[in-house]
Design an enzyme around this catalytic site. Structure first.
Site, PDB file in Angstrom:
ATOM      1  N   LYS A   1      77.881 -80.516 -28.305  1.00  0.00           N
ATOM      2  CA  LYS A   1      76.508 -80.348 -28.801  1.00  0.00           C
ATOM      3  C   LYS A   1      75.563 -81.170 -27.927  1.00  0.00           C
ATOM      4  O   LYS A   1      75.895 -82.305 -27.554  1.00  0.00           O
ATOM      5  CB  LYS A   1      76.447 -80.824 -30.256  1.00  0.00           C
ATOM      6  CG  LYS A   1      75.135 -80.573 -30.973  1.00  0.00           C
ATOM      7  CD  LYS A   1      75.209 -81.103 -32.418  1.00  0.00           C
ATOM      8  CE  LYS A   1      73.963 -80.789 -33.229  1.00  0.00           C
ATOM      9  NZ  LYS A   1      74.071 -81.293 -34.624  1.00  0.00           N
TER      10      LYS A   1
ATOM     11  N   SER B   1      72.774 -77.727 -38.044  1.00  0.00           N
ATOM     12  CA  SER B   1      72.183 -77.699 -36.732  1.00  0.00           C
ATOM     13  C   SER B   1      73.173 -77.492 -35.574  1.00  0.00           C
ATOM     14  O   SER B   1      72.747 -77.151 -34.474  1.00  0.00           O
ATOM     15  CB  SER B   1      71.445 -79.021 -36.510  1.00  0.00           C
ATOM     16  OG  SER B   1      72.354 -80.094 -36.454  1.00  0.00           O
TER      17      SER B   1
ATOM     18  N   SER C   1      75.503 -80.385 -41.010  1.00  0.00           N
ATOM     19  CA  SER C   1      75.290 -79.724 -39.715  1.00  0.00           C
ATOM     20  C   SER C   1      76.545 -79.323 -38.956  1.00  0.00           C
ATOM     21  O   SER C   1      76.467 -78.579 -37.987  1.00  0.00           O
ATOM     22  CB  SER C   1      74.434 -80.614 -38.804  1.00  0.00           C
ATOM     23  OG  SER C   1      73.083 -80.511 -39.171  1.00  0.00           O
TER      24      SER C   1
END
Ligand SMILES: [Zn+2]
Lengths: 500, 531
Positions: free
Chosen positions: A79, A154, A178
């Site tokens: 990420k 996210s 997330s």
């Protein structure tokens, strides 16, 4: 040969017996990314040169040693919230558009020690604020099960990259769900460990007391392997603790049906009330029956104060975020509006840099948090939210006196349509209604594919459903073992595949 | 204004009293910064002592420097401030280019120590107890450097450790404020907690000043006076501020709560209107750091390491060593002097009276040091040549050329206590006289590695004490001064001193004067008998 649909432990077996090289595996993923990612948009950027050189290095290690770390030669996506030395890290924000990290996050340092292969940085909601990855300043990531739908967020890019076989596993972060919510929406495993188990050093902060790195994997054993590689005390992060790090992969390998005998599984009434999609509800009930058949004791429990968790979360998370994001001021790094040209005053430099650098949701949360911490409002908001947090911690503590593990849904709905909730922040915030309290209570939790439902918009289409397991503080071994037994029963990977 | 009016006016002014509280920021002498492992030193190239943490880079996290905590606790214990076993770090949020994270890590609701006092001897008055509200730990900001119309940021100082010490408003005049500050500074410097340098800003102070009518119990509106970076300025700024506030009230106005900057050039305080005032720091618990928990052992270990403070030393020197207040003051003003003096007492082990030792240190050693270190020499030529050759642009090496540098850089501790005592014993036992002693001392200060005995031997300075040698010299003197001798025998007793002086001259002062006296007396008695 396409080698891109394997799990980490399968690749590891092949590497160990010298059936393939890491370079072959890596090339397979590169080919697939080139073909598929233009459609999925899971990645913000790839670094194939770096990937191949990592693979070459790993192959050398494998040649020389019989015993090499599990992740050696395994292509993983990261990420874009983890700092990697010499690489761009944007947090999907324009304000960090030109930021090259001068240091490695502790997680990255440990992955490098494990000789992993870095294949690319994944898309996310800007500064991890969001539940659909639509808040990225750069692109919209699609759900591999339905390209009209969001992957969740996210860590949506990470979940999509694993689900669409664009990497073997991915590291994300979970502040209010997330990792778990996108894993649930994309049909993969998402694990958020106990707060303090994985170092936050070098992970761009959203809400410091809630953020925790997590793993997104094809199956439970992979999640265990990834966790083991990065977990443990870090002197650079004083919120990590000297927890005992167990041999999670071995524990998962040994887990079988027998552990269900007499296992007390709690079902919180609050997780099955209004707002939960009925098909998800009945899928979780199916799993419950299955576990009962395996000998588990199902106990109905109540977590009365979790009904305040979304409210408390949005006060605490936005307050901390308003402070954590103060460093993005256009002075030292990242974007400076118009490179400072035509700026007349310091104030203007701040205002313009932040006005054009931050997206709408980030600004919304900064304003919310700034307000909640303001003189005269602190007691009514931040302090009260902290008290609610204590109550929620106590709810869980009390429950774990009577049950060994808690079972519920991960998300109230399956993947929703792109754009569906963008104009309604509150309904977006409610996507995390079952995951948020776990972060508030510092607990470990895991989202596991439980099955699918029919895609209402697409004839013959399917949408994944995730179940959530929550266990007491630092009991990741228990969490992974129980998940593994359910996984063996559900056999999601054998039955269901994305459309692409 | 006629005389009556003037007197009324003065009476009106005197009906006010000042209420002052001080906030002191003192840097801590740690090796590394408060929350990262960068070195805590000054004077390095801008932005060379930095890392991701003190630069406030994304993802960086603070780690508490226990050495900083130790020094803060040490200061708190010395200032009689209660230690809180659990304290919290907090974020103080505001935007400024020298504050890289956009917040300062400080302590707010639960500081590491609170509720203390400092007993201060006020100028020309009795002792006064100034209560201390709290002492807490925080990090310093960086520095802005303005060149032309550009501003540059130097973050070498960012993240260096500070303690903030907040007094209660127990101070009632500018001179009391200075006395309090001096006492505070003395303790911090003595303990090695701070270097106490006000000019460089490692010890700085803000003053909260308000006035009220005598007898009122309610506090007036206060103004915070900043930028007072010397004791002199503290005194002047507070004096000015008190008068300013009295003027306002007497003319029917109201004092407004604000921050005011002291302008030392014009000796006035100026309002810092605008944004500075409106700060809402939005304090909240620092989520990156756990609560600071101090164990009983940790605290008592620090307690045991605290050395005797100057105030206690002074008291002891007077009571135990029977020194005068003045001598005690001189000997304790500096930690190094006091240590030296105490080492000397230990080495001496009762041989010489302590009062005499004190005189030796104050009148001879400290004085000698002052003399020696004020001897200067021109900057050596090779240094000048090097400086000029390095100065490509001829921008001015005037500070090198034509300047003088000290010839000797001897420090007090360079002359060991044992060595100094050796010299003292040589004099006190009569081996050399006091004057010779001072010559030897100066030599020792120039060459601190030389032993007193060596200097005496090398320069042949030992007193001539053997009777035969002295007798020969005295006889010679008597022979050379027949006329004076006759007068002396004739009854001019005053001339006795003349012969002693001549004999001493002959021995270049090395003769033991006592012995000279004795022998001279005997010889003259003999001559009297003969005549
Ligand atoms: Zn540093």
């Amino acid at each position: 040969m396409d080698l891109s649909n394997l799990t980490i432990h399968q690749i590891n077996d092949l590497l160990k017996y010298r059936e393939v090289k890491s370079a072959d595996i890596t090339n397979s993923y590169i080919e697939r990314i080139k073909k598929i990612d233009p459609v999925i948009s899971a990645y913000l950027y790839n670094d194939f040169e770096e990937a191949l050189s990592n693979a070459e290095y790993a192959d050398k290690i494998i040649q020389k040693n019989k015993d090499f770390p599990y992740l050696t030669g395994i292509p993983l996506s990261i990420k874009d919230i983890f700092l990697i030395k010499g690489k761009k890290t944007t947090c999907a924000s324009k304000i960090l558009d030109n930021f090259i990290s001068p240091y490695d996050a502790t997680v990255i340092k440990r992955l490098k020690k494990n000789n992993y292969v870095f294949i690319g940085k994944t898309n996310m909601d800007e500064f991890a604020m969001g539940s659909s990855t639509e808040n990225s300043a750069y692109k919209i990531t699609k759900n591999p099960f339905d390209l009209n739908r969001v992957p969740g967020g996210s860590s949506g890019g990470s979940a999509a990259s694993v689900s669409a076989d664009l990497c073997a596993g991915s590291f994300g972060t979970d502040t209010g769900g997330s990792v778990r919510q996108p894993a649930s929406l994309c049909g993969v495993v998402g694990l958020k460990p106990t707060y303090g188990l994985i170092s936050r050093y070098g992970i761009i902060a959203f809400s410091s007391s809630l953020d925790q790195a997590g793993v997104i994997a094809n199956d439970v054993l992979d999640a265990a392997i990834m966790l083991k590689a990065v977990a443990g005390f870090d002197e650079k992060d004083q919120t990590t603790r000297k927890f005992e790090i167990k041999d999670y992969p071995e524990i998962v390998k040994r887990a079988d049906k027998s552990i269900m005998k007499g296992l007390r599984i709690g079902m919180p009434v609050e997780f099955f009330s209004e707002g939960l999609d009925l098909k998800i509800h009945s899928k979780i009930m199916e799993i419950k029956d299955l576990l009962k058949d395996l000998g588990a004791n199902i106990v109905n429990i109540t977590l009365p104060d979790t009904k305040y968790s979304v409210a408390a979360y949005y006060v605490i998370a936005t307050s901390e975020a308003s402070s954590n994001l103060e460093r993005y001021d256009g002075i030292r790094f990242g974007g400076r509006f118009n490179e400072g040209k035509g700026i007349q005053s310091l104030d203007e430099l701040y205002r313009k840099s932040r006005e054009f650098g931050f997206g709408k949701e980030v600004k919304r949360r900064i304003i919310l948090g700034t307000f909640a911490l303001s003189a005269g409002y602190y007691d009514a908001y931040y302090k009260k939210a902290s008290l609610v947090r204590k109550l929620i911690i106590k709810n869980y503590k009390d429950s774990f006196n009577n049950v060994d593990i808690i079972l519920g849904p991960t998300s109230p709905t399956p993947a929703f349509l792109i754009g569906e909730k963008m104009s309604d922040p509150l309904s977006m915030y409610l996507s995390d209604i079952y995951t948020i309290s776990v972060n508030l209570a510092y607990l470990p939790a895991l989202s596991l594919p439980a099955g699918v439902m029919d895609n209402p918009a697409k004839k013959g289409g399917i949408l994944p459903i995730g179940l959530q397991l929550i266990s007491p503080w630092t009991t990741e071994a228990r969490l992974l073992s129980v998940a593994k037994v359910i996984e063996d029963e559900v056999k999601f990977r054998d039955k269901y595949t994305p459309v692409i | 204004m006629n005389n009556n009016n003037y007197n009324d006016f003065q009476d009106a002014r005197h009906s006010f009293e000042a209420v002052i509280g001080l906030e002191v920021h003192s840097q801590l002498l740690t090796k590394t910064k408060m929350f990262c492992s960068c070195q805590n030193i000054f004077g390095k190239e801008p932005n060379s002592m930095v890392c991701p943490v003190c630069l406030g880079l994304p993802g960086a996290l603070p780690v508490i420097n226990l050495e900083g905590v130790r020094l803060a606790v040490k200061a708190a214990l010395a200032l009689n401030i209660g230690i809180n076993k659990k304290s919290l770090f907090a974020r103080k949020n505001y935007f400024y280019p020298d504050l890289p994270k956009g917040y300062q890590i400080s302590q707010y609701l639960d500081p590491v120590s609170s509720n203390g006092y400092l007993t201060v001897k006020m100028d020309g008055a009795a002792e006064k107890r100034i209560r201390i509200n709290r002492l807490h730990i925080e990090e310093d900001a960086g520095k802005l450097i303005h060149i032309g119309n550009r501003s540059y940021v130097d973050l070498n100082r960012a993240g260096t450790p500070l303690v903030e010490i907040v007094s209660e408003p127990d101070i009632s005049s500018a001179s009391e404020a200075v006395s309090y500050l001096k006492a505070l500074r003395e303790i911090l410097v003595y303990l090695g907690v701070s270097d106490g340098n006000m000019e460089e800003g490692s010890f700085r102070c803000d003053a909260n000043v308000s006035i009220r009518r005598k007898g009122d119990s309610k506090l007036g509106t206060r103004a915070e006076v900043k930028n007072v970076n010397s004791f002199k300025f503290v005194e002047k700024a507070i004096k000015y501020e008190i008068e300013r506030q009295i003027d306002i009230v007497l003319s029917g106005g109201k004092v407004v709560q604000e921050t005011r900057l002291y302008d030392s050039k014009e000796n006035i305080t100026r309002s810092m209107r605008g944004k500075e005032e409106a700060h809402d720091y939005r304090y909240f618990e620092e989520p990156d750091l756990p609560p600071l928990i101090l164990s009983e052992e940790f605290i008592s270990e620090i307690k045991n390491s605290i050395i005797e403070l100057p105030e206690a030393k002074r008291y002891r020197y007077v009571a135990e060593y029977k020194l005068t207040e003045y001598d005690a003051e001189v000997l304790t003003q500096d930690k190094d002097i006091a240590h030296y003096f105490e080492d000397l007492i230990k080495e001496n082990n009762g041989r010489v009276e302590i009062k005499k030792l004190a005189n030796w240190v104050i009148n001879d050693l400290l004085f000698g040091l002052k003399v020696i270190t004020s001897i200067t020499k021109p900057v050596p030529e090779d240094v000048i040549r090097k400086a000029v050759s390095e100065d490509e642009g001829w921008t001015g090496n005037s500070k090198v050329i034509g300047n003088f540098v000290p010839q000797y850089e001897t420090k007090l501790t360079d002359v060991g206590a044992r060595n100094f005592l050796e010299l003292i014993l040589e004099v006190e036992t009569g081996n050399i006289n006091k004057n010779t002693g001072n010559t030897v001392l100066l030599e020792m200060l120039k060459n601190p590695n030389k032993k007193a005995g060596e200097v005496i031997k090398e320069n042949n300075l030992a007193q001539v004490s053997d009777d035969k040698g002295i007798e020969d010299i005295v006889k010679q003197v008597l022979d050379e001064n027949q006329k004076e001798l006759a007068d002396l025998i004739g009854g001019k007793d005053k001339l006795f001193g003349f012969f002693v002086g001549e004999a001493m001259k002959k021995t270049k002062g090395k003769a033991n004067p006592k012995k000279v006296n004795e022998i001279l007396k005997n010889l003259i008695e003999e001559k009297k008998k003969v005549s």
